[in-house]
Motif scaffolding. Structure first.
Motif, PDB file in Angstrom:
ATOM      1  N   SER A  80       0.824  -1.212   0.000  1.00  0.00           N
ATOM      2  CA  SER A  80       0.000   0.000   0.000  1.00  0.00           C
ATOM      3  C   SER A  80       0.857   1.261   0.000  1.00  0.00           C
ATOM      4  N   LYS A  81       2.004   1.209   0.653  1.00  0.00           N
ATOM      5  CA  LYS A  81       2.918   2.356   0.642  1.00  0.00           C
ATOM      6  C   LYS A  81       3.392   2.644  -0.780  1.00  0.00           C
ATOM      7  N   VAL A  82       3.665   1.588  -1.532  1.00  0.00           N
ATOM      8  CA  VAL A  82       4.117   1.743  -2.914  1.00  0.00           C
ATOM      9  C   VAL A  82       2.986   2.294  -3.773  1.00  0.00           C
ATOM     10  N   ILE A  83       1.781   1.776  -3.557  1.00  0.00           N
ATOM     11  CA  ILE A  83       0.606   2.237  -4.304  1.00  0.00           C
ATOM     12  C   ILE A  83       0.371   3.725  -4.071  1.00  0.00           C
ATOM     13  N   LEU A  84       0.404   4.125  -2.806  1.00  0.00           N
ATOM     14  CA  LEU A  84       0.152   5.527  -2.467  1.00  0.00           C
ATOM     15  C   LEU A  84       1.230   6.436  -3.049  1.00  0.00           C
ATOM     16  N   TYR A  85       2.463   5.977  -3.047  1.00  0.00           N
ATOM     17  CA  TYR A  85       3.546   6.768  -3.631  1.00  0.00           C
ATOM     18  C   TYR A  85       3.295   6.977  -5.126  1.00  0.00           C
ATOM     19  N   GLY A  86       2.910   5.913  -5.816  1.00  0.00           N
ATOM     20  CA  GLY A  86       2.680   6.008  -7.250  1.00  0.00           C
ATOM     21  C   GLY A  86       1.460   6.822  -7.620  1.00  0.00           C
ATOM     22  N   ALA A  87       0.475   6.859  -6.724  1.00  0.00           N
ATOM     23  CA  ALA A  87      -0.783   7.546  -7.020  1.00  0.00           C
ATOM     24  C   ALA A  87      -0.802   8.999  -6.562  1.00  0.00           C
ATOM     25  N   LEU A  88      -0.032   9.308  -5.530  1.00  0.00           N
ATOM     26  CA  LEU A  88      -0.159  10.621  -4.884  1.00  0.00           C
ATOM     27  C   LEU A  88       1.074  11.510  -5.044  1.00  0.00           C
ATOM     28  N   ASN A  89       2.029  11.116  -5.868  1.00  0.00           N
ATOM     29  CA  ASN A  89       3.273  11.901  -5.961  1.00  0.00           C
ATOM     30  C   ASN A  89       3.168  13.032  -6.983  1.00  0.00           C
ATOM     31  N   GLY A  90       2.088  13.796  -6.870  1.00  0.00           N
ATOM     32  CA  GLY A  90       1.933  14.947  -7.759  1.00  0.00           C
ATOM     33  C   GLY A  90       0.995  14.633  -8.912  1.00  0.00           C
ATOM     34  N   GLY A  91       1.156  15.347  -9.994  1.00  0.00           N
ATOM     35  CA  GLY A  91       0.292  15.143 -11.152  1.00  0.00           C
ATOM     36  C   GLY A  91      -0.648  16.317 -11.359  1.00  0.00           C
ATOM     37  N   LYS A  92      -0.918  16.629 -12.603  1.00  0.00           N
ATOM     38  CA  LYS A  92      -1.747  17.800 -12.931  1.00  0.00           C
ATOM     39  C   LYS A  92      -3.224  17.570 -12.695  1.00  0.00           C
ATOM     40  N   ARG A  93      -3.646  16.290 -12.704  1.00  0.00           N
ATOM     41  CA  ARG A  93      -5.069  15.938 -12.559  1.00  0.00           C
ATOM     42  C   ARG A  93      -5.896  16.516 -13.700  1.00  0.00           C
ATOM     43  N   ILE A  94      -5.346  16.463 -14.892  1.00  0.00           N
ATOM     44  CA  ILE A  94      -6.064  17.000 -16.045  1.00  0.00           C
ATOM     45  C   ILE A  94      -7.276  16.150 -16.402  1.00  0.00           C
ATOM     46  N   ARG A  95      -7.201  14.852 -16.166  1.00  0.00           N
ATOM     47  CA  ARG A  95      -8.330  13.983 -16.478  1.00  0.00           C
ATOM     48  C   ARG A  95      -9.514  14.228 -15.540  1.00  0.00           C
ATOM     49  N   PRO A  96      -9.292  14.334 -14.235  1.00  0.00           N
ATOM     50  CA  PRO A  96     -10.407  14.740 -13.353  1.00  0.00           C
ATOM     51  C   PRO A  96     -10.971  16.112 -13.716  1.00  0.00           C
ATOM     52  N   PHE A  97     -10.119  17.006 -14.182  1.00  0.00           N
ATOM     53  CA  PHE A  97     -10.573  18.326 -14.623  1.00  0.00           C
ATOM     54  C   PHE A  97     -11.560  18.192 -15.780  1.00  0.00           C
ATOM     55  N   LEU A  98     -11.229  17.374 -16.753  1.00  0.00           N
ATOM     56  CA  LEU A  98     -12.129  17.164 -17.885  1.00  0.00           C
ATOM     57  C   LEU A  98     -13.430  16.495 -17.444  1.00  0.00           C
ATOM     58  N   ILE A  99     -13.315  15.524 -16.572  1.00  0.00           N
ATOM     59  CA  ILE A  99     -14.509  14.845 -16.052  1.00  0.00           C
ATOM     60  C   ILE A  99     -15.417  15.846 -15.364  1.00  0.00           C
ATOM     61  N   GLU A 100     -14.839  16.738 -14.570  1.00  0.00           N
ATOM     62  CA  GLU A 100     -15.636  17.738 -13.859  1.00  0.00           C
ATOM     63  C   GLU A 100     -16.343  18.677 -14.833  1.00  0.00           C
ATOM     64  N   ILE A 101     -15.657  19.096 -15.890  1.00  0.00           N
ATOM     65  CA  ILE A 101     -16.274  19.989 -16.878  1.00  0.00           C
ATOM     66  C   ILE A 101     -17.503  19.328 -17.497  1.00  0.00           C
ATOM     67  N   PHE A 102     -17.350  18.092 -17.941  1.00  0.00           N
ATOM     68  CA  PHE A 102     -18.472  17.390 -18.568  1.00  0.00           C
ATOM     69  C   PHE A 102     -19.546  17.008 -17.549  1.00  0.00           C
ATOM     70  N   ALA A 103     -19.138  16.730 -16.318  1.00  0.00           N
ATOM     71  CA  ALA A 103     -20.115  16.402 -15.273  1.00  0.00           C
ATOM     72  C   ALA A 103     -20.992  17.600 -14.945  1.00  0.00           C
ATOM     73  N   LYS A 104     -20.397  18.790 -14.935  1.00  0.00           N
ATOM     74  CA  LYS A 104     -21.178  19.996 -14.668  1.00  0.00           C
ATOM     75  C   LYS A 104     -22.147  20.285 -15.811  1.00  0.00           C
ATOM     76  N   ILE A 105     -21.713  20.035 -17.025  1.00  0.00           N
ATOM     77  CA  ILE A 105     -22.612  20.180 -18.175  1.00  0.00           C
ATOM     78  C   ILE A 105     -23.788  19.207 -18.045  1.00  0.00           C
ATOM     79  N   ALA A 106     -23.475  17.988 -17.613  1.00  0.00           N
ATOM     80  CA  ALA A 106     -24.492  16.931 -17.518  1.00  0.00           C
ATOM     81  C   ALA A 106     -25.318  17.000 -16.240  1.00  0.00           C
TER      82      ALA A 106
END
Length: 293
Positions: free
Chosen positions: A34-60
């Motif tokens: 789990s420590k390895v998983i969290l490191y790989g998932a939480l070590n930064g990132g722009k989160r551009i995909r969640p941003f796109l999801i949010e844009i379309f979710a608000k439209i919908a």
């Protein structure tokens, strides 16, 4: 353009990051993997995909409690793909997001297992009733994501990326590789909120096409940045694509023509789908902003 998309994303990602970390910690057991998983998932990132999801979710008109789960599933898939992409047998990169790659921080075996685990968590989330109360909708999401990241999508595109190294191919093959390894997941991000909202087939298809063109331009700009930027900006080893003999669009189009090429692609898509862009103007702004370097 006044609003670079990376600036816009920063305004959206903080709340999601809190949700994402809390969710992963609630799912994962307390062990070394789990420590390895969290490191790989939480070590930064722009989160551009969640941003796109949010844009379309608000439209919908999708509530946050639903689209955050979709976003979390996608970030699990994205992190899994990056962990594998950095492996010695793939692109062999020591750094990701400005930090040591997972296999360098821990070891190769743990990195593979962490990636596998993140992949599985994504489908655990999509199959949850909190994502949607109707099983038919959940199955559709699972089916579409499976296709977008399998041999017809992300995995197939990554395979081509490796096969094409140091080989002479044409521009269209490069664009097809981009579509598979990058655009396919963006396509799912844009269409998933519309699927949840039970939008009509034509609107769902438009969302998929939007994700495809957005992802294509995103990948082209990403490859351009690999050649012209430094480590501090891109968070990974610059210039590696060229050294490894990667087939990118820069082999077929001069650097100074990359931005006009992307602009032409974007404007053609906008003009072709004006009836959607006229009522959802934010989509036009975001598509043009992704071209910013």
């Amino acid at each position: 353009m006044k609003n670079n998309i990376h600036f816009l994303i920063k305004n959206h990602k903080n709340e999601f990051n809190v949700f994402y970390e809390e969710l992963l910690r609630s799912i994962l057991p307390k062990n070394e993997l789990s420590k390895v998983i969290l490191y790989g998932a939480l070590n930064g990132g722009k989160r551009i995909r969640p941003f796109l999801i949010e844009i379309f979710a608000k439209i919908a008109g999708i509530p946050k409690k639903q689209y955050f789960l979709i976003s979390a599933a996608i970030e699990c898939i994205h992190s899994y793909s990056l962990i594998q992409d950095d492996l010695p047998s793939m692109d062999n990169d020591d750094y990701r997001r400005g930090k040591l790659s997972v296999h360098k921080k821990f070891n190769e075996a743990q990195a593979i297992l962490a990636g596998d685990s993140l992949h599985d968590i994504a489908f655990e989330l999509l199959s949850n009733k909190k994502t949607h109360s109707e099983s038919e909708v959940r199955v559709k999401l699972i089916q579409d994501l499976s296709i977008s990241i399998g041999s017809k999508g992300l995995a197939g595109g990554q395979s081509l990326d490796l096969i094409f190294e140091n080989k002479k191919i044409n521009k269209n093959k490069v664009l097809e590789m981009y579509k598979m390894k990058t655009s396919s997941l963006f396509s799912f991000c844009c269409s998933a909120p519309f699927i949840i909202a039970k939008k009509n087939i034509r609107e769902i298809e438009f969302a998929k096409q939007y994700g495809n063109i957005f992802g294509l331009i995103f990948q082209i700009i990403d490859d351009l940045l690999d050649e012209i930027s430094d480590f501090d900006k891109i968070g990974k080893t610059p210039g590696k694509d060229k050294k490894q003999g990667k087939n990118t669009l820069m082999k077929y189009i001069k650097k100074e023509k990359i931005i006009p090429f992307c602009e032409k692609k974007a404007l053609h898509f906008i003009n072709k789908n004006n009836k959607y862009f006229s009522k959802w103007n934010i989509l036009k702004d975001n598509l043009l902003n992704v071209i910013e370097v």
